[in-house]
Structure formats: structure tokens, C-alpha cells
Design an enzyme around this catalytic site. Structure first.
Site, PDB file in Angstrom:
ATOM      1  N   HIS A 193       0.825  -1.210   0.000  1.00  0.00           N
ATOM      2  CA  HIS A 193       0.000   0.000   0.000  1.00  0.00           C
ATOM      3  C   HIS A 193       0.858   1.259   0.000  1.00  0.00           C
ATOM      4  CE1 HIS A 193       0.597  -0.508   4.435  1.00  0.00           C
ATOM      5  NE2 HIS A 193       0.714   0.813   4.379  1.00  0.00           N
ATOM      6  N   GLU A 208      -3.681   3.578   1.925  1.00  0.00           N
ATOM      7  CA  GLU A 208      -3.980   3.722   3.348  1.00  0.00           C
ATOM      8  C   GLU A 208      -4.229   5.204   3.624  1.00  0.00           C
ATOM      9  OE1 GLU A 208      -1.603   3.640   7.594  1.00  0.00           O
ATOM     10  OE2 GLU A 208      -0.832   2.422   5.943  1.00  0.00           O
ATOM     11  N   GLU A 260      -3.476  10.102 -11.666  1.00  0.00           N
ATOM     12  CA  GLU A 260      -3.465   9.985 -13.118  1.00  0.00           C
ATOM     13  C   GLU A 260      -4.386   8.830 -13.493  1.00  0.00           C
ATOM     14  OE1 GLU A 260      -0.390   9.343 -16.872  1.00  0.00           O
ATOM     15  OE2 GLU A 260       0.243   8.770 -14.853  1.00  0.00           O
TER      16      GLU A 260
END
Length: 130
Positions: free
Chosen positions: A6, A57, A124
Site C-alpha cells: 500500500h 492507506e 493519473e
């Protein structure tokens, strides 16, 4: 074998951040309240990490409601979507900020767009058929 798990970002409002990422099709995977540390962790993503999908997270430090500086070292998250233009419109309709409209990348053919989450983190959007 190692795997990417993450990326953590600090947010000023969990509800606003979760709502934004839901516009991109993500959902809350798990939440951890840590009263002794005065923070809350919310992991969001597309699928459970067990199947190889990385997560974001979202960390909310209680009382830190003024937000954070994004900084100059962070670039952006990249999210693959089947239709960039449709994703941009969904973000716009949900009140999100679009900073680059859908279109081909400069000097290339990939269709991309950029949006920002409520804390100013850039995402993006990259068109992917799969």
C-alpha cells in the site's frame, strides 16, 4: 517473494476522501481506530490484497483538520480505468477537481487525465482495455 502492499497518505477528512475514491470505483477494505494514538486508518482499493492488488492507506490524525502540505517529492497515484473520459465526468459530477482533461499523452497515444483528491493528491487516470 516480496509484494507491494500500500501507499499511505494523511488526510484531513476521512469521509470526503473515501467519497472521492469511491468515484473511482474503490471501496473501503478495512478500518482501524487507534484511540491511544489518536488516529484512524482506512484502507481502500479495488480488491483484497490477498489477490495482489495494492491499496491506499488513508491516515486521519484526530484533530489535524487543517490538512497537510502535499510536498514537492510526491508525483501522483496511477489508476487504470476502461474509459478515462467517463471517469473524469464521474469525478466532476461528484464535485471532484479535474486538472487535466482526458486526451492522449503528449508525444504518445495513451489516453490519460489528471484529477485531485480532497487533500490535493494527484491521480493519473490511464485508459486500459483490461
Amino acid at each position: 517473494m516480496a509484494s507491494y502492499l500500500h501507499t499511505m497518505v494523511r488526510v484531513k477528512n476521512l469521509d470526503d476522501s473515501i467519497a472521492f475514491y469511491q468515484l473511482l470505483g474503490m471501496h473501503e477494505l478495512r478500518r482501524r481506530e487507534v484511540p491511544e494514538g489518536k488516529y484512524t486508518l482506512v484502507f481502500i482499493g479495488y480488491a483484497d490484497n490477498a489477490v495482489g492488488q495494492a491499496e491506499i492507506e488513508l491516515t486521519y490524525n484526530w484533530g489535524q483538520d487543517d490538512g497537510y502540505d502535499v510536498g514537492t517529492g510526491f508525483g501522483h497515484f496511477a489508476v487504470g480505468v476502461p474509459d478515462v473520459a467517463a471517469a473524469v465526468e464521474k469525478v466532476r459530477a461528484g464535485g471532484g477537481k479535474v486538472t487535466r482533461e482526458a486526451g492522449p499523452v503528449k508525444f504518445g497515444t495513451s489516453v490519460i487525465a489528471f484529477v485531485e483528491d480532497p487533500d490535493g493528491y494527484k491521480i493519473e487516470l490511464i485508459q486500459r482495455a483490461d
